[in-house]
Write a protein that holds these residues in place. Sequence first.
Motif, PDB file in Angstrom:
ATOM      1  N   ALA A   1      -3.344  -4.841  -9.550  1.00 54.07           N
ATOM      2  CA  ALA A   1      -2.777  -4.339  -8.397  1.00 54.07           C
ATOM      3  C   ALA A   1      -2.033  -5.351  -7.667  1.00 54.07           C
ATOM      4  N   SER A   2      -2.355  -6.633  -7.761  1.00 52.03           N
ATOM      5  CA  SER A   2      -1.891  -7.732  -7.280  1.00 52.03           C
ATOM      6  C   SER A   2      -0.393  -7.977  -7.465  1.00 52.03           C
ATOM      7  N   ALA A   3      -0.171  -7.543  -8.957  1.00 61.00           N
ATOM      8  CA  ALA A   3       1.360  -7.617  -9.345  1.00 61.00           C
ATOM      9  C   ALA A   3       2.246  -6.396  -8.964  1.00 61.00           C
ATOM     10  N   LEU A   4       1.802  -5.345  -8.309  1.00 62.35           N
ATOM     11  CA  LEU A   4       2.523  -4.412  -8.246  1.00 62.35           C
ATOM     12  C   LEU A   4       2.874  -4.572  -6.439  1.00 62.35           C
ATOM     13  N   PRO A   5       4.031  -4.067  -6.183  1.00 61.44           N
ATOM     14  CA  PRO A   5       4.806  -4.305  -4.711  1.00 61.44           C
ATOM     15  C   PRO A   5       4.135  -3.284  -3.802  1.00 61.44           C
ATOM     16  N   VAL A   6       3.944  -3.496  -2.804  1.00 63.76           N
ATOM     17  CA  VAL A   6       3.382  -2.539  -1.627  1.00 63.76           C
ATOM     18  C   VAL A   6       4.333  -1.268  -1.711  1.00 63.76           C
ATOM     19  N   LEU A   7       4.291  -0.087  -1.755  1.00 68.06           N
ATOM     20  CA  LEU A   7       4.743   1.201  -1.571  1.00 68.06           C
ATOM     21  C   LEU A   7       4.803   1.514  -0.205  1.00 68.06           C
ATOM     22  N   GLU A   8       6.147   1.339   0.409  1.00 68.75           N
ATOM     23  CA  GLU A   8       6.225   1.761   1.780  1.00 68.75           C
ATOM     24  C   GLU A   8       6.789   3.023   2.048  1.00 68.75           C
ATOM     25  N   ILE A   9       6.130   3.821   2.708  1.00 70.05           N
ATOM     26  CA  ILE A   9       6.491   5.288   2.836  1.00 70.05           C
ATOM     27  C   ILE A   9       6.615   5.540   4.315  1.00 70.05           C
ATOM     28  N   THR A  10       7.702   6.116   4.524  1.00 70.97           N
ATOM     29  CA  THR A  10       7.929   6.760   5.993  1.00 70.97           C
ATOM     30  C   THR A  10       7.984   8.071   5.947  1.00 70.97           C
ATOM     31  N   LEU A  11       7.152   8.998   6.914  1.00 76.00           N
ATOM     32  CA  LEU A  11       7.482  10.332   7.082  1.00 76.00           C
ATOM     33  C   LEU A  11       7.655  10.757   8.465  1.00 76.00           C
ATOM     34  N   LYS A  12       8.287  11.967   8.493  1.00 80.05           N
ATOM     35  CA  LYS A  12       8.213  12.529   9.943  1.00 80.05           C
ATOM     36  C   LYS A  12       8.553  13.986   9.610  1.00 80.05           C
ATOM     37  N   PRO A  13       8.585  14.664  10.789  1.00 78.94           N
ATOM     38  CA  PRO A  13       8.678  16.117  10.544  1.00 78.94           C
ATOM     39  C   PRO A  13      10.085  16.410  10.179  1.00 78.94           C
ATOM     40  N   ASP A  14      10.304  17.569   9.510  1.00 81.43           N
ATOM     41  CA  ASP A  14      11.802  17.963   8.903  1.00 81.43           C
ATOM     42  C   ASP A  14      12.324  18.546  10.141  1.00 81.43           C
TER      43      ASP A  14
END
Length: 224
Positions: free
Chosen positions: A97-110
């Motif tokens: 887990a320490s070797a994986l980059p943080v996955l950044e997600i942005t959600l909003k209503p369509d």
Amino acid sequence: MSAHPSSSEKPSSIWSLLNVIIGTVIGGVVFLWVLAFVWDGLGSLRPKAKAEPTPAAAAAPALAAAPQAVSTATAALPTPAAPAAAPAIPAAATAPASALPVLEITLKPDSPSGMAYDVKAIVAKAGQKVKLTFNNTHPVPLPHNVVVGKAGTKDKMPAIATTGMTQPDKGFIPDSPDILAHTKLLQSGQSETIEFTLPTAGEYPYFCTFPGHFMLMNGTITAQ
């Protein structure tokens, strides 16, 4: 009166003496010749001494035996063990887990309805940390939230949402062991960021628990 030898008897005596001498000499020569012949014959009967082998002849058998000796010695040597093969890496192994980059997600209503998320399918890695931001950009004052279920709980979304309908004081989010993370209920124009980790491979559902929204407002994070 005594008789005297006549002069005719003297030559006869001399020839007799010469004959004796000649016969003796010839006999001696014959004797020596016979003796030499006999000696030579006896010499052929004596065992002959073995000839000394020359250095080259003596070395020939050793040279002939050398390849066989080398071959035998080589065969007697222990066969070196083959190097141990490197251990195979399991195909299903995941990076730490320490070797994986943080996955950044942005959600909003369509838009324009605002009754669904603009992103409905997300791919991640098992063990990866997720940083999810929900922006409620709905133009009409309508609250929404994001509830992330644990892996394999997609079929439990209706029950969780139905239970949440009776708990407005909790933002319509019930207490459930099947919920991994969630935002609070956000009004239009509000935003919140949550962080969580996807512990194993699988499908993690996310949905809005505001009454009547989960049927349209949902998506899936697939951790591989």
